[in-house]
Design a protein around this motif. Structure first.
Motif, short mmCIF file in Angstrom:
data_model
loop_
_atom_site.label_atom_id
_atom_site.label_comp_id
_atom_site.label_asym_id
_atom_site.label_seq_id
_atom_site.Cartn_x
_atom_site.Cartn_y
_atom_site.Cartn_z
N ILE A 1 -21.23 21.42 -35.80
CA ILE A 1 -20.52 20.92 -36.98
C ILE A 1 -20.79 19.43 -37.04
CG2 ILE A 1 -18.32 20.63 -38.17
CD1 ILE A 1 -17.21 22.92 -36.42
N PHE B 1 -12.40 26.20 -35.67
CA PHE B 1 -13.39 25.63 -36.58
C PHE B 1 -12.72 24.59 -37.49
CE2 PHE B 1 -16.06 25.30 -40.29
CZ PHE B 1 -17.35 25.37 -39.79
N THR C 1 -22.69 22.72 -41.10
CA THR C 1 -22.59 23.54 -39.90
C THR C 1 -23.80 24.47 -39.80
OG1 THR C 1 -21.24 25.12 -38.66
CG2 THR C 1 -21.20 25.32 -41.07
N GLN D 1 -11.68 21.41 -35.66
CA GLN D 1 -12.79 20.49 -35.43
C GLN D 1 -13.26 19.81 -36.72
OE1 GLN D 1 -13.69 19.47 -32.48
NE2 GLN D 1 -12.14 20.84 -31.66
N THR E 1 -13.02 25.40 -45.72
CA THR E 1 -13.55 24.21 -45.08
C THR E 1 -13.43 23.01 -46.01
OG1 THR E 1 -15.06 25.52 -43.73
CG2 THR E 1 -15.62 23.19 -44.02
N VAL F 1 -18.98 33.22 -39.84
CA VAL F 1 -17.60 32.75 -39.83
C VAL F 1 -16.97 33.18 -41.15
CG1 VAL F 1 -16.09 30.74 -39.69
CG2 VAL F 1 -18.21 30.80 -38.36
N THR G 1 -7.62 28.13 -37.20
CA THR G 1 -8.86 28.35 -36.46
C THR G 1 -9.35 27.08 -35.78
OG1 THR G 1 -10.34 27.83 -38.31
CG2 THR G 1 -9.55 30.12 -38.14
N THR H 1 -11.83 29.97 -42.17
CA THR H 1 -11.73 28.68 -41.48
C THR H 1 -10.41 27.99 -41.83
OG1 THR H 1 -12.92 27.54 -43.27
CG2 THR H 1 -14.23 28.33 -41.39
#
Length: 169
Positions: free
Chosen positions: A41, A146, A80, A149, A92, A137, A144, A140
């Motif tokens: 990422i 993910f 990503t 982060q 995201t 994935v 999560t 998100t």
């Protein structure tokens, strides 16, 4: 869009191209990255906050008759290697937007036309780029790792950019 299309054509780029425009110095560019379960990422950001605003706050401009005089944009790109579903790409984007807004109170950045803490600028942009690796994935959301982060990287990249010597003025 025409400017970016012409730029890509002049560079000889083939296929789909994405670009983000800004009036801020590219010296404000900060990049943060991490690995998670074999996938990467990366978050890139450029920042300018001369037109910082608070969502729902006073803007000081009419509908479309007036031109914004102050420039400043926060552009964030989240890239990503993992393959994100459509839902994961939307989530995201949402996480990155919330993370950007979370930086403003930490740095006590007020709106340009109001006293409240800003949540962004009038021209912020966020880009999410999905990879084509085998790791799929599907979601998100904030629950999560993910998303954790993405949020941490986005906040760090934007905060570093905002506190750099180029952006402090």
């Amino acid at each position: 869009m025409i400017t970016l299309k012409n730029y890509a054509r002049n560079k000889g780029w083939q296929g789909d191209t994405v670009g983000m425009m800004t009036a801020v110095s590219m010296n404000s560019l900060h990049i943060h990255s991490t690995g998670i379960e074999g996938e990467q990422i990366v978050v890139l950001s450029t920042t300018g906050i001369a037109n910082a605003l608070r969502a729902g706050g006073s803007v000081g401009y009419g509908l479309h008759q007036e031109v914004v005089r102050e420039v400043g944009t926060i552009n964030a790109g989240i890239i990503t290697s993992a393959t994100l579903s459509g839902a994961a790409m939307v989530e995201t984007h949402m996480i990155a937007t919330e993370a950007r807004a979370a930086v403003f109170p930490q740095l006590v950045i007020k709106g340009a036309v109001s006293d409240g803490i800003a949540t962004g600028t009038g021209t912020d942009s966020t880009l999410v780029v999905s990879g084509q690796r085998s790791t799929a994935v599907c979601f998100t959301g904030k629950h999560t790792e993910f998303a954790e982060q993405v949020a941490r990287l986005t906040m760090a990249s934007i905060a570093d950019s905002l506190t750099s010597t180029e952006c402090a003025a």
